[in-house]
Design a protein around this motif. Sequence first.
Motif, PDB file in Angstrom:
ATOM      1  N   SER A 144     -51.775  46.622   0.742  1.00 18.26           N
ATOM      2  CA  SER A 144     -52.469  47.454  -0.022  1.00 18.26           C
ATOM      3  C   SER A 144     -52.032  47.197  -1.449  1.00 18.26           C
ATOM      4  O   SER A 144     -51.251  46.227  -1.659  1.00 18.26           O
ATOM      5  CB  SER A 144     -52.228  48.999   0.410  1.00 18.26           C
ATOM      6  OG  SER A 144     -52.983  49.857  -0.317  1.00 18.26           O
ATOM      7  N   THR A 197     -56.939  50.717   4.602  1.00 15.13           N
ATOM      8  CA  THR A 197     -57.763  51.293   3.448  1.00 15.13           C
ATOM      9  C   THR A 197     -58.077  52.623   3.602  1.00 15.13           C
ATOM     10  O   THR A 197     -58.771  53.122   2.669  1.00 15.13           O
ATOM     11  CB  THR A 197     -58.993  50.237   3.570  1.00 15.13           C
ATOM     12  OG1 THR A 197     -59.676  50.422   4.709  1.00 15.13           O
ATOM     13  CG2 THR A 197     -58.428  48.689   3.262  1.00 15.13           C
ATOM     14  N   GLY A 198     -57.766  53.434   4.733  1.00 13.22           N
ATOM     15  CA  GLY A 198     -58.609  54.533   4.834  1.00 13.22           C
ATOM     16  C   GLY A 198     -57.723  55.658   4.751  1.00 13.22           C
ATOM     17  O   GLY A 198     -57.808  56.858   5.054  1.00 13.22           O
ATOM     18  N   ASN A 199     -56.395  55.689   4.193  1.00 11.59           N
ATOM     19  CA  ASN A 199     -55.451  56.608   4.081  1.00 11.59           C
ATOM     20  C   ASN A 199     -54.521  56.345   2.833  1.00 11.59           C
ATOM     21  O   ASN A 199     -54.423  55.191   2.484  1.00 11.59           O
ATOM     22  CB  ASN A 199     -54.824  57.005   5.261  1.00 11.59           C
ATOM     23  CG  ASN A 199     -53.991  55.763   5.709  1.00 11.59           C
ATOM     24  OD1 ASN A 199     -52.850  55.408   5.134  1.00 11.59           O
ATOM     25  ND2 ASN A 199     -54.378  54.840   6.673  1.00 11.59           N
ATOM     26  N   TYR A 200     -53.633  57.277   2.523  1.00 12.06           N
ATOM     27  CA  TYR A 200     -52.612  57.292   1.516  1.00 12.06           C
ATOM     28  C   TYR A 200     -51.344  57.159   2.189  1.00 12.06           C
ATOM     29  O   TYR A 200     -50.384  57.241   1.227  1.00 12.06           O
ATOM     30  CB  TYR A 200     -52.776  58.410   0.663  1.00 12.06           C
ATOM     31  CG  TYR A 200     -54.058  58.298  -0.215  1.00 12.06           C
ATOM     32  CD1 TYR A 200     -54.232  57.383  -1.432  1.00 12.06           C
ATOM     33  CD2 TYR A 200     -55.085  59.465  -0.100  1.00 12.06           C
ATOM     34  CE1 TYR A 200     -55.356  57.552  -2.095  1.00 12.06           C
ATOM     35  CE2 TYR A 200     -55.959  59.653  -0.829  1.00 12.06           C
ATOM     36  CZ  TYR A 200     -56.452  58.394  -1.916  1.00 12.06           C
ATOM     37  OH  TYR A 200     -57.398  58.560  -2.679  1.00 12.06           O
ATOM     38  N   HIS A 204     -53.450  52.847   0.019  1.00 12.71           N
ATOM     39  CA  HIS A 204     -54.436  53.732  -0.749  1.00 12.71           C
ATOM     40  C   HIS A 204     -56.001  53.618  -0.075  1.00 12.71           C
ATOM     41  O   HIS A 204     -56.220  52.470   0.357  1.00 12.71           O
ATOM     42  CB  HIS A 204     -54.463  53.423  -2.143  1.00 12.71           C
ATOM     43  CG  HIS A 204     -53.256  53.221  -2.912  1.00 12.71           C
ATOM     44  ND1 HIS A 204     -52.580  54.285  -3.278  1.00 12.71           N
ATOM     45  CD2 HIS A 204     -52.297  52.370  -3.123  1.00 12.71           C
ATOM     46  CE1 HIS A 204     -51.454  54.144  -3.979  1.00 12.71           C
ATOM     47  NE2 HIS A 204     -51.324  53.000  -3.789  1.00 12.71           N
ATOM     48  N   LYS A 205     -56.648  54.830  -0.419  1.00 17.13           N
ATOM     49  CA  LYS A 205     -58.043  54.824   0.429  1.00 17.13           C
ATOM     50  C   LYS A 205     -58.792  53.958  -0.846  1.00 17.13           C
ATOM     51  O   LYS A 205     -58.827  54.162  -1.918  1.00 17.13           O
ATOM     52  CB  LYS A 205     -58.530  56.061   0.222  1.00 17.13           C
ATOM     53  CG  LYS A 205     -58.049  56.883   1.485  1.00 17.13           C
ATOM     54  CD  LYS A 205     -58.775  58.453   1.388  1.00 17.13           C
ATOM     55  CE  LYS A 205     -58.358  59.165   2.619  1.00 17.13           C
ATOM     56  NZ  LYS A 205     -58.883  60.515   2.454  1.00 17.13           N
TER      57      LYS A 205
END
Length: 373
Positions: A144, A197-200, A204-205
């Motif tokens: 990320s 890619t789908g959460n913090y 990070h989103k």
Amino acid sequence: MTIKINAPLASDEPENARRSFLKSSLLFSAGVASMGSLGFSRLASAEPLTQRYPDELVEILDESFAKYRLFNASVERLATGMRWAEGPVWVGDGRYLLVSDIPDNRIMRWDEITGSFDVFRQPSNHSNGLARDLQGRLLTCEGSTTNDLGRRVTRTEPDGSITVLADQFEGKRFNSPNDLAVRGDGSIWFTDPPFQTGNYYEGHKIQTELADAVYRIDGETGAVTRVIDSISGPNGLCFSPDQKTLYAVEGRAKPNRLVWAYPVNANGTLGERRKHIEASAYGALDGIKCDEDGNLWCGWGSSGAPEAVTADLDGVMIFNPAGKAIGKIRLPERCANLCFGGAKGNRLFMAGSHSLYALYVNTRDASFGKYGS
């Protein structure tokens, strides 16, 4: 604090020499014992999960696995305190192991000599898979972004500087590079799923730009090519002992996760795939490594299905070259990834959810002494 050992002079009488040696030894021992109070890391020892031999956590599912289990070797916990451990790699010339702690945005370092467990790099751009190239340099899947950097594959040079090997394909940024493997021709192969890619929490989103895929970085030109674009959630990958087969995990296959086997052509392209392993009974494959006999050692856990009994699944599963399950290592946590290491290459390091585990086994990595080991 200075610890000084005065060796006896050659002219000393034997008794004086003996007394001098004993005195020096006692002073040295006292000095080592006091280091912890002065800020030095205390020596640590591995913690066996059970006291019995053979270790009941190492299960023989097929008699062919018996030769890989050492009668008097235990599953040991080496360190804990991580939030989601991934991508371990052994650094033999330094006698230490590196492992990613993704949510904490750092790479941790476990030292074989002292047993210490400390931060190696932070931030790490939420690193995931780690490996070494043919020259022994650290390769990192940066899963990320941190300050607009990341989502790339990098190489750490001997002076500590970072070289970006790949951060985009056809003008589009990668999703979240996950795992990687090095081939004997110097090429670097890596997976790029959307997992981070789908959460913090693990990064990070973002809005992904590329479809799930597996890529190859040419060892001579550095050119990046897409070699697999037909699997959902590509995860762990490794090569067979002769490097003529690439194994790749399809982490979002339905209804069960799969390992595909691809013939590797001389020009770096792949042939027609075949299904090698299917993780039935709610099992979940993650990272994989191939040993010198062609067996696959697979990080294992629950698929998340409501019917799954997590405690029965967590650990490592071992499959023979025909794809048959032959052994199992039970852990109190899910195992995301693993690697072989140690002085003789026969120590299996396992990245559990929060902890790092190890077990001496009677085999080594397929690349031991050959490629990037």
